[in-house]
Design a protein around this motif. Structure first.
Motif, PDB file in Angstrom:
ATOM      1  N   SER A   1      -0.925   6.977   7.727  1.00  0.00           N
ATOM      2  CA  SER A   1      -0.256   5.694   8.065  1.00  0.00           C
ATOM      3  C   SER A   1       1.105   5.972   8.700  1.00  0.00           C
TER       4      SER A   1
ATOM      5  N   GLU B   1       0.976  15.400   8.872  1.00  0.00           N
ATOM      6  CA  GLU B   1       0.291  16.214   7.846  1.00  0.00           C
ATOM      7  C   GLU B   1       0.779  17.655   7.865  1.00  0.00           C
TER       8      GLU B   1
ATOM      9  N   THR C   1       0.853  -1.198   0.000  1.00  0.00           N
ATOM     10  CA  THR C   1       0.000   0.000   0.000  1.00  0.00           C
ATOM     11  C   THR C   1       0.886   1.245   0.000  1.00  0.00           C
TER      12      THR C   1
ATOM     13  N   ASP D   1       5.497   2.000   4.818  1.00  0.00           N
ATOM     14  CA  ASP D   1       5.099   3.207   5.565  1.00  0.00           C
ATOM     15  C   ASP D   1       6.242   3.663   6.469  1.00  0.00           C
TER      16      ASP D   1
ATOM     17  N   LYS E   1       5.175  12.384  -2.668  1.00  0.00           N
ATOM     18  CA  LYS E   1       4.427  12.150  -3.921  1.00  0.00           C
ATOM     19  C   LYS E   1       4.710  10.744  -4.447  1.00  0.00           C
ATOM     20  N   LYS E   2       3.708  10.129  -5.081  1.00  0.00           N
ATOM     21  CA  LYS E   2       3.965   8.874  -5.793  1.00  0.00           C
ATOM     22  C   LYS E   2       4.680   9.220  -7.081  1.00  0.00           C
TER      23      LYS E   2
ATOM     24  N   THR F   1       0.721   7.114   3.521  1.00  0.00           N
ATOM     25  CA  THR F   1       0.051   8.418   3.637  1.00  0.00           C
ATOM     26  C   THR F   1       0.487   9.037   4.972  1.00  0.00           C
ATOM     27  N   THR F   2       0.184  10.313   5.170  1.00  0.00           N
ATOM     28  CA  THR F   2       0.592  10.924   6.446  1.00  0.00           C
ATOM     29  C   THR F   2      -0.155  10.227   7.594  1.00  0.00           C
TER      30      THR F   2
END
Ligand SMILES: Cc1nc(C(=O)O)sc1CCOP(=O)(O)O
Ligand SMILES: C=C1C=NC(C(F)(F)F)=NC1=N
Ligand SMILES: [Mg+2]
Length: 539
Positions: A250, A530, A244, A486, A537-538, A247-248
């Motif tokens: 996770s 956050e 996966t 992560d 970025k991906k 994200t901020t």
């Protein structure tokens, strides 16, 4: 009985050796134990046996193989193979030439060849599909079984080069088995890592001698090997490996795990980094231990949430480094590997390559030149490759990071103005023969972390090394439900943001050191990813 060549199962290929039989066992009892528990192909290889004895042994082994409907291959001795109508022959580079052997054997027998390098693959490809049916790829790891070894161990990376050559020269028909020093502690890693760059092919099996022939309980040894081959998942750390995208949110969860688990982070690193690395580890709610004592690595690795940072700027003897890798791999605890100055000198290249073949690394972190070298993309960029990525093509950096991640089945980190993190773990999945089903390096998930240039980062010692400490804290602090990708991405994002924050607060490189520790401490304990300044970025 003639075996249809394409039906041969190369997965667990036993090569005999009657000089290492444990008391109370015989050549035939070991072979039968193997066949009963999952050996799929047998080769009788008796280097110092008189022909008469060899023929008698071969006939006995042949009887047992027929009982289990498993082909019997004869090593070197084409005459014996013909005399007893064996199912095939295996020859090495200095034995009778393949075309001659094929002429003697006829088209339906199985013919195997020992191959150690791509040029030998080019030769067999030129001979075409009627010659070599399979190759023994090795010597993978050091072994005492093969007397006067002519080849030095090639490691999984050497085998990848051979698999790539089979694809390049379109020898699609040719099957492969790895051989040399194969044992339960390295078989899954070998099958995982030995995949052609196009993802289409992995080893069709493994071949071994001593793990079964020298086993007091050859049944148990074979059962264990069978389980590893059919396992299909290589869980080398006790946390989740899945793909996966971080994200901020996770990452916030990762930090909560780290602060509650307070991982023990063992540093084997260079002198300059020791002190700063210990302070960074403490700032991140973790507990550093700067130990290079070989006799205590096993104990340390067994401490809950232990995590190893191996920075090859260390002057510890290679045996200590190998013992540490073994100790952490044995208990599925994570290792962060920082191949400092990877190919800057012959000595470093040799040391780093030896360590890279020796164990499974959870994360491999380097600067641009180290990662480009590891990905073998530095040839056309040797000049002027500085440690920073500011003036580098981001596509090249991402490709290099993905190649390292793919080839070492690891999470690769390339640091610079843009940090790249690529996940080559494939959720631990591996498969004989069909590799990654065509997934290649450029398909790997890759994240880019950036926050503009932070030139002062390059003006202090151990800034790159201490990102290693940060990664080791984050992956060490995970719960078993925590996600590795992560954790690594979170560590890089935190470190970049803290570096930026510290650069706005410091008056020079001296205070930058202090500000960086403060910023790491502050952002970690606030745990609000956050709000961090660096972007994620991906690719
Ligand atoms: C028979 C043989 N051939 C090799 C090669 O590299 O070609 S290595 C080897 C011996 C392998 O024995 P073990 O499984 O005990 O390490
Ligand atoms: C030297 C050898 C190398 N490889 C193999 C095998 F694995 F069977 F292909 N057998 C040998 N005798
Ligand atoms: Mg030979």
């Amino acid at each position: 009985m003639v075996f249809a060549k394409n039906d041969v199962d190369y997965s667990l290929y036993l090569v005999t050796d009657s000089t290492m039989l444990p008391p109370g066992t015989t050549l035939c009892s070991q072979v039968e134990a193997g066949l009963k528990n999952g050996v799929t192909l047998v080769q009788i290889r008796e280097k110092d046996t008189e022909t008469r004895d060899f023929v008698e042994e071969a006939l006995e082994v042949q009887k047992i193989c027929k009982k289990y409907k498993v082909p019997l291959i004869i090593n070197d001795r084409v005459d014996v193979a013909m005399a007893i109508d064996a199912d095939g022959v295996h020859v090495g580079q200095s034995d009778m030439p393949i075309p001659m052997v094929r002429k003697l054997l006829g088209p339906s027998k199985i013919l195997g060849w020992s191959v150690g390098k791509p040029s030998e693959v080019e030769t067999l490809a030129k001979w075409g599909p009627d010659m070599v049916d399979y190759i023994g790829v090795g010597t993978l790891f050091p072994t005492l079984t093969k007397k006067n070894p002519k080849k030095s161990p090639m490691g999984p990376q050497g085998a990848i080069a051979v698999l790539d050559a089979l694809e390049e020269f379109k020898a699609i028909w040719c099957r492969t088995v790895g051989i040399g020093g194969l044992h339960p502690d390295n078989i899954q890693r070998v099958i995982c890592q030995c995949v052609s760059s196009n993802g289409k092919r992995s080893l069709d099996g493994i071949s071994l001698v001593s793990d079964i022939m020298a086993a007091p309980d050859a049944c148990a040894a074979t059962k264990r090997l069978r389980g590893l081959l059919d396992g299909s998942k290589y869980q080398f750390v006790d946390c989740k490996l899945n793909e996966t995208f971080p994200t901020t949110a996770s990452i916030q969860s990762v930090i909560s795990q780290v602060s509650s688990n307070r991982p023990l982070v063992q540093h084997i690193t260079n002198k300059v980094h020791q002190n700063f690395g210990a302070n960074v580890t403490l700032a991140l709610g973790s507990s550093p231990i700067m130990s290079e004592i070989e006799s205590e690595v096993s104990e340390l690795a067994r401490i809950p949430n232990a995590s190893l940072l191996l920075n090859t700027g260390s002057v510890a003897p290679i045996e200590t480094l190998k013992a540490a890798i073994n100790a952490y791999n044995e208990v599925n605890r994570p290792i962060t590997f920082d191949p400092v100055g990877y190919s800057a000198t012959e000595t470093r290249l040799c040391l780093n390559n030896t360590l890279l073949t020796y164990g499974q690394f959870t994360c491999i972190k380097g600067n641009c030149s180290e990662i480009l070298s590891l990905a073998k993309l530095n040839k056309d960029r040797m000049k002027g490759v500085d440690a920073n990525s500011g003036n580098m093509d981001i596509n090249l950096l991402v490709r290099a990071t993905q190649i390292v991640a793919f080839q070492y089945r690891t999470i690769a980190v390339c640091t610079g103005e843009f940090d790249c993190v690529a996940n080559g773990i494939f959720d631990g999945k591996y498969k004989l023969s069909s590799g990654t089903a065509g997934i290649t390096a450029e398909d790997l998930p890759c994240m880019i972390i950036e926050d503009g240039p932070i030139p002062i980062m390059g003006d202090i010692t151990a800034s790159g090394c201490s990102l290693g400490s940060t990664i080791a804290c984050f992956i060490g602090g995970l719960n078993s439900t925590g996600n590795l990708f992560d954790a690594v991405v979170g560590a890089v994002l935190l470190y970049k943001s803290a570096g930026k924050l510290a650069s706005t607060r410091c008056q020079g490189s001296g205070s930058f050191h202090v500000q960086l520790i403060d910023a790491l401490y502050q952002l970690f304990h606030e745990n609000k990813p956050e709000s961090w300044s660096a972007s994620l970025k991906k690719f």
